[in-house]
Design a protein around this motif. Structure first.
Motif, PDB file in Angstrom:
ATOM      1  N   LEU A 174      -6.948  -3.730  -0.020  1.00 16.06           N
ATOM      2  CA  LEU A 174      -8.137  -4.616   0.914  1.00 16.06           C
ATOM      3  C   LEU A 174      -7.088  -6.124   1.253  1.00 16.06           C
ATOM      4  CD1 LEU A 174     -11.052  -4.798  -1.709  1.00 16.06           C
ATOM      5  CD2 LEU A 174     -10.567  -3.068   0.513  1.00 16.06           C
ATOM      6  N   VAL A 175      -5.909  -6.512   0.101  1.00 20.35           N
ATOM      7  CA  VAL A 175      -5.066  -7.690   0.934  1.00 20.35           C
ATOM      8  C   VAL A 175      -4.684  -7.698   2.018  1.00 20.35           C
ATOM      9  CG1 VAL A 175      -3.467  -9.115   0.181  1.00 20.35           C
ATOM     10  CG2 VAL A 175      -5.309  -8.434  -1.539  1.00 20.35           C
ATOM     11  N   ALA A 176      -4.242  -6.030   2.173  1.00 15.81           N
ATOM     12  CA  ALA A 176      -3.619  -4.888   3.019  1.00 15.81           C
ATOM     13  C   ALA A 176      -4.003  -5.720   4.255  1.00 15.81           C
ATOM     14  CB  ALA A 176      -2.835  -3.949   2.683  1.00 15.81           C
ATOM     15  N   PHE A 177      -5.190  -4.967   3.712  1.00 13.69           N
ATOM     16  CA  PHE A 177      -6.387  -4.681   5.224  1.00 13.69           C
ATOM     17  C   PHE A 177      -6.745  -5.841   5.497  1.00 13.69           C
ATOM     18  CE2 PHE A 177      -5.991  -0.836   5.503  1.00 13.69           C
ATOM     19  CZ  PHE A 177      -7.023   0.495   4.270  1.00 13.69           C
ATOM     20  N   ALA A 178      -6.749  -6.551   4.865  1.00  7.98           N
ATOM     21  CA  ALA A 178      -7.337  -7.763   5.905  1.00  7.98           C
ATOM     22  C   ALA A 178      -6.491  -8.451   6.350  1.00  7.98           C
ATOM     23  CB  ALA A 178      -8.652  -8.618   4.632  1.00  7.98           C
ATOM     24  N   SER A 179      -4.926  -8.669   5.116  1.00 15.19           N
ATOM     25  CA  SER A 179      -4.228  -9.347   6.692  1.00 15.19           C
ATOM     26  C   SER A 179      -3.881  -9.341   8.381  1.00 15.19           C
ATOM     27  CB  SER A 179      -2.379  -9.335   5.624  1.00 15.19           C
ATOM     28  OG  SER A 179      -2.560  -7.934   5.930  1.00 15.19           O
TER      29      SER A 179
END
Lengths: 602, 220
Positions: free
Chosen positions: A259-264
């Motif tokens: 999720l962190v990766a997607f939102a980044s």
């Protein structure tokens, strides 16, 4: 492309679809219906929805907000939150790595079944003939679907100690699965963003088709009635609430860093709050919808089995007493039984052992979850549907899309921090880096295609991620609230979306969430310590069913090592950072240099 | 005397016939039980079971024995039937002149001609049962290549083609970007002449482009 050169989603819809595709995975199909059945049918929805509100949505929002603010993968993002929390990102990456290695095996199985659906008669519809042109012993004792799963798909050994060789068919299917994943992530967000349109939409289309087919099947109403009949006394048991909390937690895919990766890759002012709520609700809604479909299929299968059982009993009676063929029907069989019992008591007594009692309730009670549900129970139901090849292709394609959608998130959780690292991105192009990750996971996953691979798969499935994720998310919450500061986080969110989070979010982040997570973590620790991990279900081919066996000690060690290897990253890195800081006494001097360009040199 | 001889002959044949018939009984040693489920198999088109159908059965069984033994010593009279029930099941034995044919030979004969016997009655292995004679399963059709491999081959070629195309396109894009950068670098190289010269491109304004480019790339 953003001003800082970071690639981004073409539009916010791609981001939402990527999150939905990631969160809606195989667990929605094969874990939630099982939990519903085990914990009182419709009544399970109450703890499920309560946990969604108390735990699921706020944690989901928190991870997305961190990613969007820091615009880095999990390692970089958590290091930016606090240098002592760099280990948190590494723990996430390690856990994602374990998941990637074993999860793709499920996609390999889905491919195997999909390819085998393109035949005139489904191979799991009937037992294959052996050399004597009679039926295989193992198949007769169990059932054709179980035989196909255990013998032809897995070629499973009878215990974990016997390795067996690699199953060639599984190995090429695993290779196929990784090539497909590579195709989707090869260009990073640009390629993933386009693929998620399909991986998100297709499962819903198939679910809808199955819903229409499912509720029109004979006997589906029995299953749906069974599901929705709430058994409220289940709510009093704590296991129900624990399972609800666990299901919400794992279903949303928290803690992996995906999720962190997607939102980044988001635009800085994307309204992540609304999207977080939307995706969480879509995920839970899909679980409920999928369980309606599953229960209609269950109802069909149970009714089919019940009627076959009645039929067998009827034929038994006809043959033993030589009564005219259409005298006994499924409806009047019970009256015939009493009549025959009174007229020929001794003959009937000798027959009664063979006469199985047919009970619709007990058929509906046979619950299955996991691979057993997806590959055995469903394929058994499918083979009895008309035009079964079509339904089989649709169903396994859907499983494939669900799995690939989740895999995209998991692989991006690994590749995003690697791309962020200057060391690697200078030496390797992003395509090469993605390719290396895929090749590494493929080679590591080959162990699961061995004949005893399914036993190791169960170990990984049950233990590789469960503890670690609970601990990781707990540390995340503590990190945000205590180390980074809740006020600072609120301000970051205000910078991004224009308003501060209200009291509901803050209460969960600061109080309710960590309490629930600690509770879950303690519960699993206690379960582990009280020794429930020491046996596993091994397939016995002579009896045609699974029997419990003791796990060998090296497997127990593996079970302990898997969560430890990721959890320990957190304290190690914090300690390392602490030591590094103590060493650095002087601040760095910033050297300003102006190299002469060739033009200025002229 | 002739009448005496004739009488004894008659009595002995009658006796052997009776003997053979007596040997057909429930649980006869060399006999088999047959069970037909006509209504299950044919539903509305089910035919009633009568003496003519029984005659057909005996004839097909005699046919099976003839095929198996490759001789023509078997007739309808060689097959004896008894214990008919409303279920439509009965026992039969096969006699070879005076003695009964052994159970193993009967079983083999039935298994070889099972298909023909079934089709005479429009039934299947499950609906025309010979109790204790296992059905002969159809030999599995082994295609040259298993069909799943074919589908696998098609899909993996398509996916690999996709991967190769994507990699090539990004490689070509990078090449092109590098080419443009190199061109720009060439144009910035200063030439030791009076003033800097630059080819005036078509459609450009009438001033020397090089100063425009220099100002944007000067590092300050």
């Amino acid at each position: 492309m953003e001003a800082d050169g970071r690639p981004s989603w073409d539009n916010p819809a791609q981001f939402i679809l990527a999150c939905v595709s990631y969160a809606v995975g195989l667990g929605n199909m094969w874990r939630f219906p099982y939990l519903c059945q085990m914990h009182g049918g419709g009544g399970f929805l109450i703890p499920y929805l309560i946990m969604l509100v108390l735990e699921g949505i706020p944690l989901f929002y928190m991870e997305l907000a961190v990613g969007q603010k820091m615009r880095l993968g999990s390692i970089g993002a958590w290091s930016a939150i606090s240098p002592y929390l760099g280990g948190l990102g590494i723990a996430s990456v390690v856990t994602s790595l374990y998941l990637c290695i074993y999860y793709n095996v499920v996609i390999a199985w889905a491919f195997w079944y999909l390819f085998h659906s393109f035949q005139a008669e489904l191979p799991w519809a009937a037992c294959p003939a052996n050399n004597n042109l009679t039926e295989q012993q193992e198949c007769e004792v169990s059932s054709p679907t179980q035989y196909f799963w255990y013998r032809e798909t897995l070629n499973i050994t009878s215990s974990m100690e016997e390795g067996g060789g690699l199953h060639r068919g599984q190995t090429v299917c695993l290779l196929m699965a990784w090539v497909v994943v590579y195709l989707c992530i090869v260009k990073g967000v640009k390629s993933t963003g386009k693929v998620v349109y399909f991986t998100t939409a297709f499962p819903y289309v198939v679910l809808l088709i199955y819903f229409i087919r499912g509720v029109s099947l004979h006997g589906a109403a029995n299953g749906i009635k069974y599901m929705f009949m709430p058994k409220m006394k289940e709510l009093a048991s704590p296991t129900t609430w624990i399972n609800a909390a666990t299901q919400i937690f794992f279903s949303l895919g928290l803690g992996f860093g995906s999720l962190v990766a997607f939102a980044s890759y988001n635009q800085p002012h994307n309204d992540v709050q609304r999207q977080a709520v939307a995706v969480s609700l879509i995920n839970s809604g899909t679980s409920i919808f999928a369980s309606v479909v599953t229960f209609s299929i269950y109802g069909f299968k149970a009714t089919f089995n019940y009627e076959s059982c009645l039929d067998r009993a009827r034929i038994n009676l006809l043959n033993s007493f030589d009564i005219e063929e259409d005298a006994i029907t499924n409806d009047n069989i019970s009256s015939w039984v009493t009549q025959l019992n009174s007229t020929y008591p001794d003959r009937f007594a000798s027959l009664s052992q063979q006469l199985e009692s047919c009970n619709l309730e007990s058929e509906l009670d046979t619950a299955a979850e996991g691979a057993g549900l997806a590959f055995i129970v469903y394929s058994e139901a499918i083979k009895n549907m008309p035009v079964s090849q079509l339904w089989s292709v649709l169903y396994f394609s859907m499983l494939l899309m669900l799995g690939v959608g989740s895999m995209l998130g998991n692989v991006m959780a690994i590749t995003t921090p690697l791309h962020d690292s200057k060391f690697l991105s200078r030496r390797l192009s992003s395509e090469a880096l993605n390719g290396l990750v895929c090749i590494f996971c493929l080679l590591a996953g080959l162990g699961f295609t061995a004949r005893s691979g399914n036993y190791w798969f169960t170990i990984f499935n049950d233990y590789a991620c469960t503890f670690s994720l609970l601990f990781i998310v707990f540390v995340e919450m503590v990190g945000i609230c205590c180390i980074y500061g809740l006020k600072r986080f609120e301000k970051d969110i205000e910078d991004m979306i224009g308003h501060r989070p209200n009291w509901y979010w803050k209460i969960v982040w600061a109080g309710v969430g960590p309490i629930i997570l600690i509770g879950l973590f303690l519960f699993y620790m206690i379960t582990y310590i009280t020794g429930e991990t020491s046996t596993y279900q091994a397939w016995d081919k002579d009896l045609g069913k699974s029997l419990p066996k003791e796990r060998p000690p090296y497997a127990q060690v593996c079970i302990a090592l898997l969560p430890l290897s990721s959890i320990l990253c957190i304290p190690f890195c914090a300690f390392y950072e602490y030591v590094q800081r103590k060493k650095k006494r002087e601040p760095e001097e910033r050297v300003v240099s102006c190299p002469l360009t060739p033009r200025e040199a002229c | 005397m002739l009448t005496d001889l004739f009488l004894t002959l008659c009595i002995s044949t009658a006796l052997t016939a009776v003997q053979a018939e007596n040997r057909c009984s429930v649980d006869a040693k060399n006999g088999y039980k047959v069970r037909l489920s006509i209504k299950t198999a044919l539903g509305n088109k089910a035919y009633p079971w009568d003496d003519s159908e029984m005659f057909l059965f005996r004839a097909t069984l005699a046919f099976a024995m003839r095929v198996y033994t490759k001789s023509d010593q078997y007739n309808v009279s060689s097959v004896h039937v008894c214990d008919e029930t409303p279920r439509v099941s009965f026992w039969f034995v096969v006699s070879n002149d005076t003695e009964l044919v052994s159970a193993e030979d009967v079983e083999k004969a039935v298994r070889i001609s099972r298909n023909r016997i079934n089709s005479a009655f429009m039934l299947t292995d499950q609906t025309l049962e010979f109790v204790n004679i296992p059905p002969t399963l159809v030999a599995p059709v082994q295609p040259g290549t298993p069909p799943w491999l074919i589908v696998f081959g098609v899909v993996i070629s398509a996916v690999c083609a996709g991967v190769v195309m994507l990699l090539l396109s990004s490689f070509v894009q990078k090449r092109r970007k590098k080419g443009i950068l190199e061109d720009e670098n060439e144009e910035e190289r200063c030439e030791k002449q009076n003033g800097a010269t630059h080819e005036v491109q078509e459609g450009s304004d009438d001033f020397n482009q090089i100063f425009v480019e220099a100002s944007s790339s000067t590092k300050l």
